[in-house]
Design a protein around this motif. Structure first.
Motif, PDB file in Angstrom:
ATOM      1  N   SER A  42       0.752  -1.059  -0.135  1.00  0.00           N
ATOM      2  CA  SER A  42      -0.042  -0.039  -0.115  1.00  0.00           C
ATOM      3  C   SER A  42       0.728   1.328   0.073  1.00  0.00           C
ATOM      4  O   SER A  42       0.815   2.225  -0.677  1.00  0.00           O
ATOM      5  CB  SER A  42      -0.684   0.112   1.144  1.00  0.00           C
ATOM      6  OG  SER A  42      -2.022  -1.239   1.187  1.00  0.00           O
ATOM      7  N   GLN A  82      -7.505   0.189  -0.625  1.00  0.00           N
ATOM      8  CA  GLN A  82      -7.869  -1.019   0.092  1.00  0.00           C
ATOM      9  C   GLN A  82      -8.854  -0.998   1.126  1.00  0.00           C
ATOM     10  O   GLN A  82      -9.536  -2.053   0.971  1.00  0.00           O
ATOM     11  CB  GLN A  82      -6.455  -1.271   1.077  1.00  0.00           C
ATOM     12  CG  GLN A  82      -6.459  -2.394   1.927  1.00  0.00           C
ATOM     13  CD  GLN A  82      -5.091  -2.461   2.432  1.00  0.00           C
ATOM     14  OE1 GLN A  82      -4.000  -2.041   2.116  1.00  0.00           O
ATOM     15  NE2 GLN A  82      -5.003  -3.357   3.680  1.00  0.00           N
ATOM     16  N   ASP A 158      -5.746  -1.866  -4.801  1.00  0.00           N
ATOM     17  CA  ASP A 158      -5.068  -2.371  -3.579  1.00  0.00           C
ATOM     18  C   ASP A 158      -6.015  -3.291  -3.041  1.00  0.00           C
ATOM     19  O   ASP A 158      -6.963  -3.001  -2.205  1.00  0.00           O
ATOM     20  CB  ASP A 158      -4.833  -1.157  -2.787  1.00  0.00           C
ATOM     21  CG  ASP A 158      -3.771  -1.537  -1.610  1.00  0.00           C
ATOM     22  OD1 ASP A 158      -3.308  -2.482  -1.571  1.00  0.00           O
ATOM     23  OD2 ASP A 158      -3.342  -0.589  -0.778  1.00  0.00           O
ATOM     24  N   GLU A 159      -5.462  -4.664  -2.868  1.00  0.00           N
ATOM     25  CA  GLU A 159      -6.226  -5.731  -2.461  1.00  0.00           C
ATOM     26  C   GLU A 159      -7.822  -5.675  -2.501  1.00  0.00           C
ATOM     27  O   GLU A 159      -8.673  -5.463  -1.568  1.00  0.00           O
ATOM     28  CB  GLU A 159      -5.878  -5.879  -0.887  1.00  0.00           C
ATOM     29  CG  GLU A 159      -4.595  -5.728  -0.759  1.00  0.00           C
ATOM     30  CD  GLU A 159      -3.871  -6.554   0.511  1.00  0.00           C
ATOM     31  OE1 GLU A 159      -4.554  -7.373   0.887  1.00  0.00           O
ATOM     32  OE2 GLU A 159      -3.058  -6.406   1.051  1.00  0.00           O
TER      33      GLU A 159
HETATM   34 MG   LIG Z   1      -1.942  -2.800   2.149  1.00  0.00          MG
END
Ligand SMILES: [Mg+2]
Ligand SMILES: Nc1ncnc2c1ncn2[C@@H]1O[C@H](COP(=O)(O)OP(=O)(O)O)[C@@H](O)[C@H]1O
Lengths: 312, 370
Positions: A42, A82, A158-159
């Motif tokens: 991140s 995220q 992000d994820e």
């Molecule tokens: Mg992360």
């Protein structure tokens, strides 16, 4: 190169969150950034999007320096954070429209794109609803829709699949592939090796702020092609067992997770007999045995000495 | 303008902020001043005329211009007062006219249940009328005809009586206007801080960070937020002014626009205060704590809830360091003078407060993600 990171460093006090990361992403590919929690994924993405200031190194997006031409670059980037970052007091449609407007879309084009984005993530029927009532998966999908309303050249995710049901997850993975087909370049971050393996053209493995290996899935697996992974399910577990197996000549790594024993051995070392003997002596039975083909998981295990799930 | 519009829309969708804008201030004012308004026309004066002369009747006429006059007998006074059929009773004693003609000292007995705000203006009318009558009587030198002619002329001119009255009554009505502004001020602070919490929520749920990944500068974001907060405070203010003026019939000073101007400057201070708090704290909870720790003392010490003069001197001195104090000072000056510039010094200090708060609040974060 669509995106180039060069010697990127970010330090938090005396902790190196990102440690000289160099990475190149080609136009049109899905680049996977794989690493456990806390690896620095991140932080790396935040430096690209300008949320976090880099300590040193260079970032070039579309051939432009992100510090000098940040605002120009940002127009063509779509960010899926995220955390689910949507407005709970705006409907799904209003959320998408707000982000579309932030990127300069107006009028009928905006309407069209909002409808398109919602349809893309399968939320067309929920346009007028507030996200408060959405399931985790639906929120994740809206989170993605908001990032693609303006059809960005580069999408940074992000994820995007954390904590959701398998159905939503498959939906998301499929849509990432579709986005690629439609011409976008995608930087995809995850700590799930299966999905990275499934959708990414190239993968960078990250751990403790560093990129420890990168290449196609096959290239990464070839790194440890001289190895074999044995998965065993045991009736009893016993830690001296792990120590004993580790001492065997030819065993590269041994790792216990619940009753699941994973042993990485040199190929054709003929150790299976010795291993089962040790297990038998410890008073445990082998309930199941599988000699696996190499996965990214075992690549990570070999390179870092720890499981992807445990790390971080 | 996208951030401004979006924030505005979301604030108006929020029940609490809507209450603070549209419901709470009018309710507080309504409870304090009563619907239907406080004006002289609402008071009923019981008049006991024991003199029965033309002069007494003229006094009755003068009173009728300002109140509902109900003739009655002296023995009924306490009954009518307790039954609240009259708010005030006035006795013109027999021999009143005679005493006036002779240039003697006169006093009318007046009764009211409590030292009501309403009775005072009536007493002033009576007093100025009798004073005028005395003056005319002295000039007439006991000549009845000359006396009544002089009195008629006097009432026609009327100027002197009027000015006397407005001056006397203003003290009271100005106090009411100042308390209304105090209440508005409290509500403005609450609204500004509530809006600030909204802002912090966007940081907590990371939508702020997401917005910052779009092509939009931090400066533009902040300016739009300030614009939005200011707009919502102006709506609240305008509502309060309209309701005070037209629904509650409150007197809002010689020049309502000048008073409005003072409150616009205070709105600026409130917004800046909110922005400063937003940059000092991280979570909505911290902001909530800080807000409740600061606003109540600011309201109390600044004289928004009661006149500052009734507080111990030490507290009055502390108050000098609060913007609320200067707002109330400016309000009090402008209500009486009607001139925005009369409060130039106070406005300057308020603008200085706003500037300092804005500077604290626009501290640019290099690392947005932190
Ligand atoms: Mg992360
Ligand atoms: N704002 C911050 N302050 C201090 N340390 C941070 C901050 N953000 C991240 N870190 C640290 O940097 C490392 C990398 O974090 P992060 O980039 O979030 O990892 P990942 O996304 O791969 O899970 C972690 O050890 C984390 O604790």
């Amino acid at each position: 190169m669509l995106l180039e990171l060069e010697g990127l460093v970010k330090r938090y006090q005396d902790h190196l969150a990102v440690d000289h990361v160099t990475l190149k992403v080609k136009e049109g590919e899905i680049m996977g950034l794989l690493g456990p929690n806390g690896a620095g994924k991140s932080t790396t993405l935040n430096m690209i999007t300008g949320l976090t200031r880099k300590d040193s190194g260079a970032i070039r997006v579309f051939g432009k320096d992100n510090e000098l031409q940040g605002q120009t670059i940002k127009k063509d980037i779509g960010v899926v954070p995220q955390e689910i970052a949507i407005f709970e007091d705006l409907t799904a449609g209003e959320n998408a429209a707000f982000f579309g407007r932030l990127y300069g879309l107006r009028g009928s084009l905006l309407k069209e794109r909002v409808a398109e984005a919602l349809a893309f993530v399968g939320l067309s029927d929920h346009e007028k609803q507030f996200p408060k009532k959405f399931s985790g998966g639906m929120k994740r999908r809206l989170n993605i829709a908001c990032a693609i309303v303006h059809k960005p050249r580069l999408i940074i995710m992000d994820e995007p699949t954390v904590g959701i049901d398998p159905q939503s997850r498959n939906h998301i993975l499929e849509s990432v592939k579709t986005l690629q087909k439609e011409g976008s370049t995608i930087l995809y971050t995850s700590h799930y090796m299966e999905e990275v393996d499934e959708i990414c053209n190239r993968i960078a493995i990250m751990d403790q702020g560093r990129i420890i290996a990168q290449g196609t899935s096959q290239e990464l697996k070839n790194l440890i092609s001289s190895e074999e992974k044995i998965d065993l399910t045991l009736s009893e577990v016993n830690y001296t067992l792990v120590e004993e197996i580790k001492k065997l000549e030819g065993v590269l790594e041994c790792h216990l997770e619940g009753k699941q024993l994973t042993v990485l051995v040199r190929k054709n070392s003929g150790l299976m007999g010795k291993i089962s003997l040790i297990i038998g002596r410890s008073g445990s039975d082998i309930l199941s045995l599988q000699v696996d083909r190499i996965t990214l998981e075992s690549v990570f295990l070999t390179l870092t000495g720890k499981s992807l799930r445990d790390a971080g | 303008m996208i951030i401004l519009q979006n924030t505005f829309k979301r604030l108006l969708r929020n029940k609490v902020s809507l209450l603070l804008v549209l419901v709470i201030p009018p309710t507080m004012l309504g409870l304090l001043f009563g619907l239907g308004g406080q004006g002289m026309d609402t008071i009923t004066v019981g008049l006991v005329d024991q003199d029965q002369t033309p002069l007494a009747r003229q006094l009755e006429e003068v009173l009728q211009e300002r109140a509902v006059v109900k003739p009655m007998l002296e023995e009924d006074i306490s009954g009518e007062l307790t039954a609240a059929r009259v708010q005030m009773a006035l006795v013109i004693p027999s021999g009143f006219t005679q005493t006036v003609l002779e240039g003697g000292e006169v006093r009318l007995d007046s009764y009211s249940i409590q030292e009501s705000n309403l009775a005072m203006p009536v007493e002033l009318v009576v007093e100025s009328f009798t004073r005028a009558a005395l003056n005319v009587a002295v000039a007439a030198e006991g000549n009845m005809d000359a006396f009544y002619r002089g009195l008629a002329d006097y009432r026609k001119g009327g100027v002197q009586v009027e000015t006397l009255m407005t001056e006397g009554m203003d003290g009271d009505r100005s106090n009411a206007a100042a308390s209304a502004m105090g209440i508005l001020g409290i509500n403005m602070m609450f609204l500004a801080l509530y809006a600030t919490m909204h802002l912090l929520k966007d940081r907590e749920n990371r939508t702020f960070h997401r917005v910052m990944t779009a092509p939009l500068s931090q400066r533009s974001y902040l300016m739009q937020i300030i614009g939005c907060f200011l707009a919502i405070l102006l709506i609240q203010m305008t509502g309060v002014f309209l309701i005070s003026r037209f629904l509650l019939n409150l007197y809002l000073g010689v020049n309502v626009l000048a008073l409005y101007g003072v409150m616009v400057v205070f709105a600026l201070v409130c917004v800046a205060f909110g922005i400063a708090i937003a940059s000092l704290v991280k979570t909505t909870r911290q902001a909530g704590t800080l807000a409740s720790l600061l606003t109540t003392p600011m309201a109390m010490l600044g004289g928004l809830l009661w006149p500052r003069e009734i507080m111990p001197e030490i507290l009055q001195h502390i108050g000098m360091f609060l913007p609320t104090t200067w707002m109330m000072e400016a309000v009090n000056k402008v209500i009486v003078s009607g001139n925005f510039l009369e409060a130039g010094w106070e406005m300057g200090i308020l603008l200085l407060f706003a500037l300092v708060f804005f500077l604290m609040g626009s501290w640019r974060r290099v690392d947005i993600s932190v």
